[in-house]
Design a protein around this motif. Structure first.
Motif, PDB file in Angstrom:
ATOM      1  N   PRO A  37     -24.889  85.607  80.329  1.00  0.00           N
ATOM      2  CA  PRO A  37     -23.905  84.889  80.247  1.00  0.00           C
ATOM      3  C   PRO A  37     -24.401  83.646  81.195  1.00  0.00           C
ATOM      4  O   PRO A  37     -23.867  83.484  82.501  1.00  0.00           O
ATOM      5  CB  PRO A  37     -22.781  85.578  81.129  1.00  0.00           C
ATOM      6  CG  PRO A  37     -23.494  86.802  81.823  1.00  0.00           C
ATOM      7  CD  PRO A  37     -24.559  86.960  81.101  1.00  0.00           C
ATOM      8  N   TYR A  38     -25.190  82.922  80.942  1.00  0.00           N
ATOM      9  CA  TYR A  38     -25.741  81.487  81.556  1.00  0.00           C
ATOM     10  C   TYR A  38     -24.568  80.719  81.948  1.00  0.00           C
ATOM     11  O   TYR A  38     -23.805  80.537  81.205  1.00  0.00           O
ATOM     12  CB  TYR A  38     -26.652  80.853  80.753  1.00  0.00           C
ATOM     13  CG  TYR A  38     -28.224  81.633  80.686  1.00  0.00           C
ATOM     14  CD1 TYR A  38     -28.885  82.084  81.676  1.00  0.00           C
ATOM     15  CD2 TYR A  38     -28.243  82.015  79.448  1.00  0.00           C
ATOM     16  CE1 TYR A  38     -29.781  82.724  81.588  1.00  0.00           C
ATOM     17  CE2 TYR A  38     -29.527  82.981  79.018  1.00  0.00           C
ATOM     18  CZ  TYR A  38     -30.281  83.138  80.143  1.00  0.00           C
ATOM     19  OH  TYR A  38     -31.436  83.900  79.767  1.00  0.00           O
ATOM     20  N   LEU A  64     -23.450  78.719  77.690  1.00  0.00           N
ATOM     21  CA  LEU A  64     -24.547  78.070  76.836  1.00  0.00           C
ATOM     22  C   LEU A  64     -23.579  77.675  75.584  1.00  0.00           C
ATOM     23  O   LEU A  64     -24.007  76.740  74.730  1.00  0.00           O
ATOM     24  CB  LEU A  64     -25.319  79.079  76.552  1.00  0.00           C
ATOM     25  CG  LEU A  64     -26.610  78.751  75.529  1.00  0.00           C
ATOM     26  CD1 LEU A  64     -27.351  77.565  76.144  1.00  0.00           C
ATOM     27  CD2 LEU A  64     -27.589  79.766  75.460  1.00  0.00           C
ATOM     28  N   ALA A  65     -22.837  78.322  75.251  1.00  0.00           N
ATOM     29  CA  ALA A  65     -22.106  78.223  73.782  1.00  0.00           C
ATOM     30  C   ALA A  65     -21.336  76.856  73.833  1.00  0.00           C
ATOM     31  O   ALA A  65     -21.230  76.073  72.861  1.00  0.00           O
ATOM     32  CB  ALA A  65     -20.875  79.379  73.562  1.00  0.00           C
ATOM     33  N   GLU A  66     -20.913  76.452  75.222  1.00  0.00           N
ATOM     34  CA  GLU A  66     -20.213  75.129  75.155  1.00  0.00           C
ATOM     35  C   GLU A  66     -21.218  74.068  75.221  1.00  0.00           C
ATOM     36  O   GLU A  66     -20.786  72.846  74.760  1.00  0.00           O
ATOM     37  CB  GLU A  66     -19.521  74.870  76.459  1.00  0.00           C
ATOM     38  CG  GLU A  66     -18.106  75.546  76.569  1.00  0.00           C
ATOM     39  CD  GLU A  66     -18.297  77.268  76.728  1.00  0.00           C
ATOM     40  OE1 GLU A  66     -17.531  77.888  75.931  1.00  0.00           O
ATOM     41  OE2 GLU A  66     -19.149  77.691  77.325  1.00  0.00           O
ATOM     42  N   LEU A  67     -22.544  74.037  75.269  1.00  0.00           N
ATOM     43  CA  LEU A  67     -23.285  73.063  75.147  1.00  0.00           C
ATOM     44  C   LEU A  67     -23.704  72.558  73.703  1.00  0.00           C
ATOM     45  O   LEU A  67     -24.170  71.561  73.248  1.00  0.00           O
ATOM     46  CB  LEU A  67     -24.872  73.543  75.653  1.00  0.00           C
ATOM     47  CG  LEU A  67     -25.124  73.316  77.130  1.00  0.00           C
ATOM     48  CD1 LEU A  67     -24.094  73.849  77.968  1.00  0.00           C
ATOM     49  CD2 LEU A  67     -26.421  73.664  77.520  1.00  0.00           C
ATOM     50  N   VAL A 108     -24.874  83.304  69.877  1.00  0.00           N
ATOM     51  CA  VAL A 108     -25.774  82.449  70.154  1.00  0.00           C
ATOM     52  C   VAL A 108     -27.097  83.144  70.031  1.00  0.00           C
ATOM     53  O   VAL A 108     -27.424  84.379  70.744  1.00  0.00           O
ATOM     54  CB  VAL A 108     -25.562  81.582  71.538  1.00  0.00           C
ATOM     55  CG1 VAL A 108     -27.080  80.879  71.803  1.00  0.00           C
ATOM     56  CG2 VAL A 108     -24.439  80.926  71.669  1.00  0.00           C
ATOM     57  N   PHE A 109     -28.162  82.365  69.378  1.00  0.00           N
ATOM     58  CA  PHE A 109     -29.351  82.930  68.950  1.00  0.00           C
ATOM     59  C   PHE A 109     -30.402  81.781  69.375  1.00  0.00           C
ATOM     60  O   PHE A 109     -30.239  80.648  69.251  1.00  0.00           O
ATOM     61  CB  PHE A 109     -29.606  83.224  67.622  1.00  0.00           C
ATOM     62  CG  PHE A 109     -28.594  84.398  67.142  1.00  0.00           C
ATOM     63  CD1 PHE A 109     -29.018  85.792  67.274  1.00  0.00           C
ATOM     64  CD2 PHE A 109     -27.384  84.101  66.800  1.00  0.00           C
ATOM     65  CE1 PHE A 109     -28.156  86.769  66.785  1.00  0.00           C
ATOM     66  CE2 PHE A 109     -26.603  85.028  66.203  1.00  0.00           C
ATOM     67  CZ  PHE A 109     -26.815  86.368  66.318  1.00  0.00           C
TER      68      PHE A 109
END
Length: 222
Positions: free
Chosen positions: A48-49, A60-63, A191-192
């Protein structure tokens, strides 16, 4: 630098046609390489960055900004530095309008380890509009091998260890901040990580340098 010889138009045309054959072969090889790149296996990103951005802390998903693909440019900016890396600065200067990427369901973002306040001040100075996030206090830079610190994790840059770089006469790759690009895919709420490149692997992204490759004086890098 030695300049090309002066020739007749006929001699130039003959030499240019020979070079065109090689350019066509290189283009076909590049197409095949791009297909292999797209077919690389991908790795699920579970950590969970957290990043600091203009709208606060995000993951990261929000980026992705709601798109399926994310390209992250790892901009060299150590937390202790007053200014960002000059070569990374030139790279971002070359980014231009990202509308065509967005139209293809792809977001381009910049991530650096310096605190957000420093990034925003530098961004204002340069007049950039690209999304820029701080990974300060996160493992992100270390996990994606653009910050080298043996005390944090074993050094790896461009898929070689720090010892390998030292033996190859390139000790500068064994410590500190380094540039890179990483690509991610969002699929089914996950996310991959699909691709990363470093060092000369970034050449194809250097707009100015690629233009300069067409000229007789070349890149003229310092």
């Amino acid at each position: 630098m030695t300049l090309p010889k002066v020739a007749s138009r006929e001699e130039w045309l003959a030499a240019r046609r020979l070079l065109l054959d090689k350019e066509k072969a290189a283009a076909k090889a590049r197409d095949a390489l791009n297909a292999e790149r797209r077919a690389l296996p991908m790795v699920r990103v579970d950590k969970p960055y957290r990043f600091d951005g203009p709208d606060g802390e995000v993951g990261l998903a929000e980026l992705f900004e709601g798109r399926r693909q994310l390209i992250v440019y790892h901009f060299m900016f150590d937390p202790e530095w007053k200014r960002g890396c000059h070569r990374c600065t030139a790279m971002v200067d070359d980014f231009g309008d990202d509308t065509h990427l967005n139209d293809r369901d792809t977001t381009l973002a910049v991530v650096s380890r310096a605190p957000l306040a420093k990034l925003e001040a530098y961004q204002r100075e340069r007049g950039w509009d690209v999304p820029w996030y701080s990974s300060y206090g996160s493992d992100f830079n270390y996990d994606f091998h653009v910050t080298m610190d043996e005390s944090v994790m074993p050094v790896e840059y461009n898929f070689r260890s720090g010892e390998e770089h030292v033996r190859a006469g390139m000790p500068w790759y064994a410590s500190g901040e380094q540039p890179g690009v990483s690509v991610f895919l969002s699929d089914g709420g996950e996310v991959f990580h699909t691709y990363s490149a470093y060092a000369r692997g970034l050449d194809k992204l250097a707009f100015t340098r690629n233009w300069m490759d067409l000229t007789p004086l070349g890149r003229q890098d310092p």
